[in-house]
Design an enzyme around this catalytic site. Sequence first.
Site, PDB file in Angstrom:
ATOM      1  N   VAL A  13     -11.713 -16.301  14.230  1.00 44.21           N
ATOM      2  CA  VAL A  13     -10.921 -17.288  14.975  1.00 44.21           C
ATOM      3  C   VAL A  13      -9.842 -17.828  14.044  1.00 44.21           C
ATOM      4  CG1 VAL A  13     -10.951 -19.607  15.992  1.00 44.21           C
ATOM      5  CG2 VAL A  13     -12.704 -17.957  16.626  1.00 44.21           C
ATOM      6  N   PHE A  14      -8.598 -17.869  14.531  1.00 42.62           N
ATOM      7  CA  PHE A  14      -7.477 -18.359  13.721  1.00 42.62           C
ATOM      8  C   PHE A  14      -7.262 -19.846  13.983  1.00 42.62           C
ATOM      9  CE2 PHE A  14      -2.785 -18.974  13.189  1.00 42.62           C
ATOM     10  CZ  PHE A  14      -2.724 -18.710  11.833  1.00 42.62           C
ATOM     11  N   GLY A  15      -7.294 -20.647  12.923  1.00 45.83           N
ATOM     12  CA  GLY A  15      -7.003 -22.075  13.015  1.00 45.83           C
ATOM     13  C   GLY A  15      -5.621 -22.364  12.454  1.00 45.83           C
ATOM     14  N   TYR A  16      -4.824 -23.092  13.230  1.00 41.49           N
ATOM     15  CA  TYR A  16      -3.479 -23.453  12.764  1.00 41.49           C
ATOM     16  C   TYR A  16      -3.241 -24.940  12.899  1.00 41.49           C
ATOM     17  CZ  TYR A  16      -2.701 -23.292  17.795  1.00 41.49           C
ATOM     18  OH  TYR A  16      -2.791 -23.522  19.158  1.00 41.49           O
ATOM     19  N   GLY A  17      -4.223 -25.664  13.463  1.00 47.13           N
ATOM     20  CA  GLY A  17      -4.120 -27.119  13.642  1.00 47.13           C
ATOM     21  C   GLY A  17      -5.363 -27.770  13.059  1.00 47.13           C
ATOM     22  N   SER A  18      -6.040 -28.555  13.897  1.00 51.50           N
ATOM     23  CA  SER A  18      -7.176 -29.334  13.376  1.00 51.50           C
ATOM     24  C   SER A  18      -8.302 -28.459  12.834  1.00 51.50           C
ATOM     25  CB  SER A  18      -7.725 -30.250  14.474  1.00 51.50           C
ATOM     26  OG  SER A  18      -8.137 -29.478  15.573  1.00 51.50           O
ATOM     27  N   GLU A  93     -10.641 -26.874  24.235  1.00 49.03           N
ATOM     28  CA  GLU A  93      -9.191 -26.637  24.343  1.00 49.03           C
ATOM     29  C   GLU A  93      -8.752 -26.532  25.799  1.00 49.03           C
ATOM     30  OE1 GLU A  93      -7.224 -26.619  21.492  1.00 49.03           O
ATOM     31  OE2 GLU A  93      -9.129 -27.325  20.719  1.00 49.03           O
TER      32      GLU A  93
HETATM   33  C1  BEZ Z   1      -6.620 -25.408  15.908  1.00 52.17           C
HETATM   34  O1  BEZ Z   1      -6.357 -24.899  14.825  1.00 52.17           O
HETATM   35  O2  BEZ Z   1      -6.269 -26.562  16.188  1.00 52.17           O
HETATM   36  C2  BEZ Z   1      -7.470 -24.647  16.880  1.00 52.17           C
HETATM   37  C3  BEZ Z   1      -7.332 -23.289  16.964  1.00 52.17           C
HETATM   38  C4  BEZ Z   1      -8.150 -22.579  17.851  1.00 52.17           C
HETATM   39  C5  BEZ Z   1      -9.084 -23.250  18.627  1.00 52.17           C
HETATM   40  C6  BEZ Z   1      -9.216 -24.634  18.504  1.00 52.17           C
HETATM   41  C7  BEZ Z   1      -8.399 -25.342  17.633  1.00 52.17           C
END
Ligand code: BEZ
Length: 191
Positions: A13-18, A93
């Site tokens: 899973v790629f996270g770019y925010g929280s 989300e």
């Molecule tokens: C986020 O990085 O904020 C994020 C990315 C994928 C799923 C939920 C949050």
Amino acid sequence: MMDIVEESAELWVFGYGSLIWRPVFQYEMRQAARLAGYARRFCQASHDHRGTPERPGRVVTLLPVPGSICHGMAFKLPESDRHKILEYLDHREQDGYERLYTPLHVGEGRTVPGLTWIARECNPSWRAGETLEEVARLIAESHGPSGANRDYLFELEQALDALNIPDPHVSELSERVRQLSCESWLSERFR
Ligand code: BEZ
């Protein structure tokens, strides 16, 4: 067509925010990652996390921008919990975000099967076209069940700094929000 969730040997899973500073699920491993063709932008209204229906805040989504690269963090899911984690993220989300399946570049250049959640142009909370000043003002003034909108921005700024990821959009917004907070503090004190 291959079902990535069911059939791939690994899934990230790629996270770019929280998710970068607060991963909310158990993962097997995490690595710095890049997603080609997208840019991180504060152009999604938040009615349920960092704002309210009356005063929505602004949070990040990914805009398709040819030639751009979004740097973030990727999390390898434990195979046994894949479905549970994806359902949890679908639920979290739900304010306009949907799954985007995409190859991710992790670490020193390995490409892995991945997914993330993005809010697209067609969703009702989409707010592209606002100036940086407008977005900064909304962030400075918004609060929601998950806390102050400005804290979301500042935590993202800090997390990107800690990972040595330059992001002018995030740092310019942070500067403007700090300036607005300072101005409002001064005007309350000396009005
Ligand atoms: C986020 O990085 O904020 C994020 C990315 C994928 C799923 C939920 C949050």
